[in-house]
Design a protein around this motif. Structure first.
Motif, short mmCIF file in Angstrom:
data_model
loop_
_atom_site.label_atom_id
_atom_site.label_comp_id
_atom_site.label_asym_id
_atom_site.label_seq_id
_atom_site.Cartn_x
_atom_site.Cartn_y
_atom_site.Cartn_z
N GLN A 196 10.46 12.32 -13.65
CA GLN A 196 11.51 12.09 -12.50
C GLN A 196 11.58 10.50 -12.19
N VAL A 197 12.55 10.23 -11.53
CA VAL A 197 12.89 8.72 -11.04
C VAL A 197 13.04 8.95 -9.43
N PHE A 198 12.16 7.88 -8.85
CA PHE A 198 11.86 7.94 -7.53
C PHE A 198 12.23 6.86 -6.93
N ILE A 199 13.07 6.63 -5.69
CA ILE A 199 13.06 5.31 -4.90
C ILE A 199 11.92 5.42 -4.00
N LEU A 200 11.26 4.42 -3.72
CA LEU A 200 10.08 4.28 -3.05
C LEU A 200 10.09 3.04 -2.10
N TRP A 201 10.45 3.11 -0.90
CA TRP A 201 10.38 1.90 0.11
C TRP A 201 9.87 2.52 1.10
N LYS B 82 14.16 12.36 -1.75
CA LYS B 82 13.80 12.91 -2.98
C LYS B 82 11.94 12.87 -2.97
N ALA B 83 11.79 11.61 -3.04
CA ALA B 83 10.28 11.38 -3.03
C ALA B 83 9.59 11.84 -1.92
N LYS B 84 10.02 12.08 -0.71
CA LYS B 84 9.34 12.86 0.48
C LYS B 84 9.45 14.28 0.03
N ARG B 85 10.65 14.98 -0.25
CA ARG B 85 10.64 16.33 -0.73
C ARG B 85 9.82 16.66 -1.86
N LEU B 86 9.72 16.09 -2.73
CA LEU B 86 9.03 16.41 -3.95
C LEU B 86 7.59 16.08 -4.05
N LEU B 87 7.30 14.88 -3.53
CA LEU B 87 5.96 14.41 -3.55
C LEU B 87 5.31 14.25 -2.32
N GLY B 88 5.79 14.34 -1.28
CA GLY B 88 5.35 14.38 0.17
C GLY B 88 5.29 12.93 0.49
N TYR B 89 5.93 12.19 -0.29
CA TYR B 89 5.81 10.61 0.31
C TYR B 89 6.10 10.18 1.60
N CYS B 90 5.37 9.44 2.33
CA CYS B 90 5.60 9.31 3.57
C CYS B 90 4.86 7.81 3.98
N GLU C 207 0.74 -1.14 0.05
CA GLU C 207 0.07 0.05 -0.21
C GLU C 207 0.83 1.28 -0.05
N ASP C 208 2.12 1.17 0.65
CA ASP C 208 2.98 2.46 0.67
C ASP C 208 3.45 2.59 -0.58
N LEU C 209 4.01 1.53 -1.41
CA LEU C 209 4.38 1.91 -2.85
C LEU C 209 3.39 2.15 -3.51
N LEU C 210 2.20 1.74 -3.33
CA LEU C 210 1.15 2.27 -4.25
C LEU C 210 0.88 3.91 -4.17
N ASP C 211 0.87 4.18 -3.09
CA ASP C 211 0.67 5.45 -2.45
C ASP C 211 1.71 6.39 -3.26
N GLY C 212 2.88 6.09 -3.19
CA GLY C 212 4.09 6.52 -3.78
C GLY C 212 3.98 6.69 -5.28
N MET D 58 1.14 6.63 -6.81
CA MET D 58 0.07 7.55 -7.23
C MET D 58 0.46 8.77 -7.14
N LEU D 59 1.18 9.32 -6.03
CA LEU D 59 1.69 10.50 -5.98
C LEU D 59 2.67 10.88 -7.30
N ALA D 60 3.68 10.04 -7.66
CA ALA D 60 4.44 10.32 -8.59
C ALA D 60 3.83 10.52 -10.09
N ALA D 61 2.67 9.69 -10.21
CA ALA D 61 1.75 10.14 -11.36
C ALA D 61 0.66 10.95 -11.44
N GLY D 62 0.62 11.39 -10.16
CA GLY D 62 -0.45 12.50 -10.37
C GLY D 62 -0.31 13.85 -9.99
N LEU D 63 1.23 14.05 -9.55
CA LEU D 63 1.58 15.34 -9.22
C LEU D 63 2.69 15.78 -10.24
N GLN D 64 2.66 16.90 -10.69
CA GLN D 64 3.35 17.72 -11.78
C GLN D 64 5.06 17.56 -11.26
N GLU D 65 5.23 17.41 -10.04
CA GLU D 65 6.49 17.31 -9.46
C GLU D 65 7.01 16.07 -9.72
#
Length: 163
Positions: free
Chosen positions: A57-62, A132-140, A39-44, A46-53
């Protein structure tokens, strides 16, 4: 290292190997494992796909919570009804063993997860940055390992993989 309900690679296969007593970790399982609950991966994603930021970009999501391989796979060992921790071999021995198993499986035309590459993955020394994912996407990531493993165990029981 995506785990959670439905995960063949990080739930079902390691559990199958633990039940058979074949789950082996190199170097006492001290290496770093970088799990992410599905679920955390899917959240990340969706953020990467849905935000202009996220555009271009390439993000590491874990999950951001590095654990030892021993800590992660001890859950499977316990679920299989085994005491202690998964078996261990020195990395060189684990590589030799898995190379032999891999070659035998190729000859027999069997697909198996046991490969030298798996042992190399289980010997990683460090994690990855999600800054980078936290800063640009708000990934948490929200799911701590203990909670994710409880949900995974419940799913394994509900799906008949565990008694």
């Amino acid at each position: 290292d995506v785990y959670g309900p439905g995960s063949r690679a990080w739930l079902i296969e390691p559990l199958r190997m633990a039940k058979a007593g074949q789950l082996i970790l190199p170097d006492n399982g001290k290496a770093v494992f970088t799990p992410v609950f599905i679920e955390d991966l899917l959240d990340g994603i969706m953020l990467a796909a849905g935000l202009q930021e996220g555009a271009g970009q390439v993000f590491i999501l874990w999950g951001g919570e590095a654990v030892s391989c021993n800590e992660f796979f001890s859950h499977h060992w316990r679920w299989a009804g085994r005491a202690g921790s998964p078996r261990s071999l020195p990395l060189t021995a684990a590589l030799a063993l898995t190379k032999g198993v891999w070659k035998l499986n190729q000859l027999l035309k069997r697909h198996d997860e046991v490969t030298p590459d798996t042992m190399l993955m289980f010997s990683r020394k460090g994690g990855f940055s999600i800054e980078k994912a936290k800063r640009l996407l708000g990934y948490c990531p929200k799911t701590r390992l203990a909670e994710g493993m409880r949900e995974s165990e419940a799913w394994l029981k509900a799906s008949g993989e565990l008694d």
